[in-house]
Design a protein around this motif. Sequence first.
Motif, PDB file in Angstrom:
ATOM      1  N   LEU A 122     -19.854  30.635  32.588  1.00 55.62           N
ATOM      2  CA  LEU A 122     -19.854  30.700  31.239  1.00 55.62           C
ATOM      3  C   LEU A 122     -18.452  30.065  30.718  1.00 55.62           C
ATOM      4  N   LEU A 123     -17.455  30.456  31.628  1.00 55.85           N
ATOM      5  CA  LEU A 123     -16.142  30.051  31.349  1.00 55.85           C
ATOM      6  C   LEU A 123     -16.026  28.457  31.113  1.00 55.85           C
ATOM      7  N   THR A 124     -16.895  27.838  32.027  1.00 57.83           N
ATOM      8  CA  THR A 124     -16.879  26.277  32.113  1.00 57.83           C
ATOM      9  C   THR A 124     -17.268  25.687  30.963  1.00 57.83           C
ATOM     10  N   ILE A 125     -18.395  26.407  30.375  1.00 59.35           N
ATOM     11  CA  ILE A 125     -18.997  26.009  29.283  1.00 59.35           C
ATOM     12  C   ILE A 125     -18.144  26.183  27.901  1.00 59.35           C
ATOM     13  N   VAL A 126     -17.560  27.343  27.885  1.00 57.58           N
ATOM     14  CA  VAL A 126     -16.652  27.653  26.886  1.00 57.58           C
ATOM     15  C   VAL A 126     -15.508  26.654  26.998  1.00 57.58           C
ATOM     16  N   ILE A 127     -14.876  26.258  27.980  1.00 52.01           N
ATOM     17  CA  ILE A 127     -13.826  25.399  28.087  1.00 52.01           C
ATOM     18  C   ILE A 127     -14.320  24.107  27.525  1.00 52.01           C
ATOM     19  N   ALA A 128     -15.540  23.537  28.078  1.00 51.51           N
ATOM     20  CA  ALA A 128     -16.146  22.554  27.459  1.00 51.51           C
ATOM     21  C   ALA A 128     -16.170  22.537  25.928  1.00 51.51           C
ATOM     22  N   ILE A 129     -16.886  23.570  25.495  1.00 53.31           N
ATOM     23  CA  ILE A 129     -17.073  23.536  23.903  1.00 53.31           C
ATOM     24  C   ILE A 129     -15.491  23.524  23.180  1.00 53.31           C
ATOM     25  N   ILE A 130     -14.486  24.149  23.656  1.00 57.86           N
ATOM     26  CA  ILE A 130     -13.021  24.224  23.014  1.00 57.86           C
ATOM     27  C   ILE A 130     -12.635  22.588  23.200  1.00 57.86           C
ATOM     28  N   PHE A 131     -12.935  21.909  24.349  1.00 56.22           N
ATOM     29  CA  PHE A 131     -12.656  20.697  24.240  1.00 56.22           C
ATOM     30  C   PHE A 131     -13.182  19.646  23.293  1.00 56.22           C
TER      31      PHE A 131
ATOM     32  N   ASN B 190     -11.214  18.304  19.630  1.00 51.46           N
ATOM     33  CA  ASN B 190     -10.983  16.702  19.615  1.00 51.46           C
ATOM     34  C   ASN B 190     -11.752  16.507  18.272  1.00 51.46           C
ATOM     35  N   ILE B 191     -13.116  16.945  18.009  1.00 44.76           N
ATOM     36  CA  ILE B 191     -13.582  16.668  16.737  1.00 44.76           C
ATOM     37  C   ILE B 191     -12.675  16.742  15.503  1.00 44.76           C
ATOM     38  N   VAL B 192     -12.343  18.385  15.669  1.00 44.03           N
ATOM     39  CA  VAL B 192     -11.224  18.700  14.354  1.00 44.03           C
ATOM     40  C   VAL B 192     -10.027  17.822  14.241  1.00 44.03           C
ATOM     41  N   TYR B 193      -9.412  17.725  15.262  1.00 41.32           N
ATOM     42  CA  TYR B 193      -8.309  16.830  15.109  1.00 41.32           C
ATOM     43  C   TYR B 193      -8.148  15.349  14.884  1.00 41.32           C
TER      44      TYR B 193
ATOM     45  N   LEU C 192      -6.680  26.278  11.363  1.00 37.05           N
ATOM     46  CA  LEU C 192      -7.098  27.503  11.856  1.00 37.05           C
ATOM     47  C   LEU C 192      -7.568  27.792  13.423  1.00 37.05           C
ATOM     48  N   LEU C 193      -7.928  26.479  13.775  1.00 35.82           N
ATOM     49  CA  LEU C 193      -8.424  26.447  15.085  1.00 35.82           C
ATOM     50  C   LEU C 193      -7.692  26.969  16.215  1.00 35.82           C
ATOM     51  N   PRO C 194      -6.347  26.954  16.356  1.00 36.75           N
ATOM     52  CA  PRO C 194      -5.515  27.378  17.541  1.00 36.75           C
ATOM     53  C   PRO C 194      -5.829  29.022  17.399  1.00 36.75           C
TER      54      PRO C 194
ATOM     55  N   THR D 240     -11.008  34.144  22.503  1.00 32.91           N
ATOM     56  CA  THR D 240     -10.633  34.190  23.712  1.00 32.91           C
ATOM     57  C   THR D 240     -10.145  35.741  24.093  1.00 32.91           C
ATOM     58  N   PHE D 241      -9.272  36.004  23.365  1.00 34.99           N
ATOM     59  CA  PHE D 241      -8.566  37.543  23.731  1.00 34.99           C
ATOM     60  C   PHE D 241      -8.963  38.818  22.938  1.00 34.99           C
ATOM     61  N   VAL D 242      -9.915  38.408  21.863  1.00 35.58           N
ATOM     62  CA  VAL D 242     -10.294  39.647  21.154  1.00 35.58           C
ATOM     63  C   VAL D 242     -11.788  39.839  21.296  1.00 35.58           C
ATOM     64  N   VAL D 243     -12.628  38.860  20.844  1.00 42.59           N
ATOM     65  CA  VAL D 243     -13.925  39.077  20.690  1.00 42.59           C
ATOM     66  C   VAL D 243     -14.725  39.054  22.127  1.00 42.59           C
ATOM     67  N   VAL D 244     -14.294  38.214  22.915  1.00 40.74           N
ATOM     68  CA  VAL D 244     -14.706  38.035  24.217  1.00 40.74           C
ATOM     69  C   VAL D 244     -14.529  39.247  25.204  1.00 40.74           C
ATOM     70  N   PRO D 245     -13.218  39.692  25.301  1.00 43.52           N
ATOM     71  CA  PRO D 245     -13.091  40.845  25.969  1.00 43.52           C
ATOM     72  C   PRO D 245     -13.912  42.283  25.466  1.00 43.52           C
ATOM     73  N   VAL D 246     -13.767  42.389  24.097  1.00 45.69           N
ATOM     74  CA  VAL D 246     -14.754  43.452  23.324  1.00 45.69           C
ATOM     75  C   VAL D 246     -16.074  43.463  23.756  1.00 45.69           C
ATOM     76  N   ALA D 247     -16.727  42.087  23.703  1.00 40.68           N
ATOM     77  CA  ALA D 247     -18.074  42.047  23.918  1.00 40.68           C
ATOM     78  C   ALA D 247     -18.357  42.215  25.414  1.00 40.68           C
ATOM     79  N   TYR D 248     -17.389  41.847  26.310  1.00 36.73           N
ATOM     80  CA  TYR D 248     -17.608  42.086  27.773  1.00 36.73           C
ATOM     81  C   TYR D 248     -17.585  43.575  27.873  1.00 36.73           C
ATOM     82  N   THR D 249     -16.804  44.002  27.119  1.00 40.79           N
ATOM     83  CA  THR D 249     -16.484  45.560  27.679  1.00 40.79           C
ATOM     84  C   THR D 249     -17.833  46.470  27.298  1.00 40.79           C
ATOM     85  N   ILE D 250     -18.252  45.998  25.888  1.00 36.14           N
ATOM     86  CA  ILE D 250     -19.544  46.678  25.445  1.00 36.14           C
ATOM     87  C   ILE D 250     -20.650  46.384  26.247  1.00 36.14           C
TER      88      ILE D 250
END
Lengths: 511, 415
Positions: free
Chosen positions: A41-50, A54-57, A68-70, A77-87
């Motif tokens: 999943l992490l690999t897919i997330v990095i690919a999506i961010i990439f 590039n599209i946005v900028y 807003l993007l950064p 990455t640091f709020v939504v994903v950890p909360v979802a993983y914890t749940i």
Amino acid sequence: MHRLAGFTGLPAQIAKIIFMAIADAALVAMFFASLSKHGGLLTIVIAIIFIVTNIVYFSPRTVPLKFLLPGLILLITFVVVPVAYTIQMSAFNYRTGNEISQPEAFKQIMSQGLQPDAANTSFDFLVGRVDGKLVGLITNQADHTSAIATESGVTPLAPADVKIIDGRVVGASGFTALTPDEAANLDSTISNLKFPDGHGAYISPQGDSAILLTQTYLYDKKKGTITDTLSGEVFKDNGVGNFANTKDSHQLLQPGWKAFNTFANYTHLFTDPVVRGPFIGVFVWTTIFAFTTVIMMFSVGLLLAIVLNQKLRFRRFYRSILILPYAIPSFMSILIWGGMFNRQYGAINGLFHTHIDWFNNPWLAKATILIVNLWLGFPYFYLVSSGALQAIPAELEEAASIDGAKTSTILRLIKLPLLLQILSPLLISSFAFNFNNFNIVYLLTGGGPTDVLHGKTAGATDILITYTYKTAFGSAEQNLGLACAISVIIFFIIGSISMWSLKRSKVLEQI
Amino acid sequence: MINKRFGIVSAVAAAALAVTGFAVPAHAAARTITVWADDQRGPQLTKLIDGNTSIAPGYVIKVKYFSSLDALQSAWDKSTAAGGPDVLTGPASFASQGGKSGKLQYLRLLATTTAGIPTSGWASMSYQRRIYGVPLDVDTTAFVWNKDLFGTSAPATFGDMVNYYNTNKTAKGLKGGICAFEGTWGSHAVLTALGGGAWATKGANADYSKVVLNSPAFIANAKKYLLDSSGKSTGFFQWDGCADAFKAGKIPFAITGAWNFDGIASAKINYGLGATPGLTASTKGAQWVNYSGAFLTTYSATHGVQGGALKLVQGYFASAEGQLAMSLASKRPPANTAAASKITDPSTLAVGLAAQTGTPQVSPALDDKAGGSNWYDTLGSAYTDIFVKGKDITATLNAAAAILAKNFADAAANL
């Protein structure tokens, strides 16, 4: 949308290219690093961010998103994903012994069923090829007979067919040994080789040696059972992550696996008296601690702000030293305070010639935490109160004075209500912070004292977050699923209190 | 417009690829065997085997070490195949945790390997009758005394130590009589010197059904030697944060391991080493004797280096040559008996000698908390109640023993 003043044209384009090149390089590097370690999943997330970055900028139509993007990426990455993983993890039996996947656990259990024979028959082992096929040149360490072991069986070799150097068999006719590099490149294949000996056992490589193994666990796929052929015991999937003995459900085959158990961790929390008792006690103390510590810090900070808002000699000096506790890293301050409160060697007992056992008495330990947290937190409230006091229009105080109001009346009826309105968001966020103030408790008292001799499992100063940490990581037996369930409850408590408070204070309506 | 944008994108891609060329690690790391260690063993292993390509030909060994044993434990607890080690070194307690969690690989050892190390060493590396690691060295403590305070000869009996403390407490400003540097773990020699301990023994075997912490003999001796007539501590026994006082020359006796000898010498303490004196000149206190081990992880198979990692574990870590080299670096007695016979360092020999009088440390029993808390926490709580709060020793130890009885019974089922 305004461009950054004075930063347009070619310099801006070059800066953009450099920035994007670095960002893309970092993302590509992370993508390959994640891919090489089967990041999923992490690999897919990095690919999506990439792709999105590039599209946005590079698109002229996404100007607001450029800003807003950064923040969005970091938030996800640091709020939504950890909360979802914890749940997600709170719904699993995820503890010591139940940490890996079911297929991996099954593989290991069956591997444990492979037992050496009574004589512990061992071989010197050399891996190589015969007619292009991977084989083992084995030499029995007891009788020194050699053989070629293949996936179809073992073929004995005549002494004349083997080459011996320094008493060790190093080759045989028709056998080509692999070089160390070749063997290392085939490590996984070689480690999984099992050469049947023709009598129901296997010869299995173990580094430079091989050993004779017999499978003692019999898996019945239809029944879903594992039978230990040595003891006759039958083990069946118990539905919560283990193969359990059908006659004694407490006897488990290890390891188990992470198993979905819906709300079992939550029900366990509220129905098991061993867990429920400490949880409720800890929750009550957490609320008292967070509330009391905020009130104390705010009161002292406000008092000092009022005092130093008057014209005093050395006012700047006082203001400067009041900031000092805030300027020293808190973990250092906590450790220093911990030393100062030491019963035998601490400065506080030394100063007063006392032998007070600050950390072994529940009430004193609680008081100690409140005192040290006050020291750490009052400068913050002093600063914000000073700023807020100066923001209150002086005309209000003047008008009240002219109307005959006393200083105390002005403070109580004019300044304090206005201050509370201004500082409400800070008080609420401070309450939320202290509700989860791990450092002060863990570094000062470690959650203790814990009266283990009377059956207590939580310390007198444990707050929910330290109790959660102890549950998850605090001993040899960890219960990560239960800790996740507690974390989810903390999340909803903090969220609910914050939302309720913000709504009551109408702060959000004024933003 | 399109050409210009295409040009910018091309420039970014070219620059990114150029930067990536430096950023992406070389793929040669696939055959690296990663070894994890703590701050004590890590620097020594780094000197001995980091970068080595001859122990397991075709592989390169990489040592990664952490700032403390706690940090190593924490990293190991949170590890996954993605970043976990191929070989783990550390205390024997890793065996039961790793065996249960499935993170450690069950080892099937050759008879030649098992023969070189005592049975107690293999027992410490076992969980549910399967071996998960090879014992590296003996992890234990020795009795240390300050020669400048007490004299060059070791005290003959426990009573000698207590008499010295009582006589010199005020005159020499002593802050304690005996200090267990490592807290409740290190204090076991004091318990056993006075007739206490964790469990009873039946011949050479442990009898987990009988807790001896609250034995009448121990309670009587503790009252005689550690408590005053009113049941309060005399201050002789110290176990919590007393190391600095020993190093300052304010405590004459201590119990600690080889890892602290350099620190004691640096503090200019002229010290002697031996076994903790017992009630008579012929009896000694028995400290916990544990083993540190090297463990093959299941991650090594995922990383495709299991064969190489096995060679490292069996061919180096379990070997006499490997253990001798590690012992020379760490000053800890090696587990391998052939390596132990070649030790000449006096400190290592003294600790090894003291270990012979010790009690095997059975981590699954001591870490078990079926009764509510493990051995260490229970004992710590009992010490606080007796020696700090002045509570009744008999009632306190009975309460502790009730917890421990449940722990030991639960653990015995899995040993």
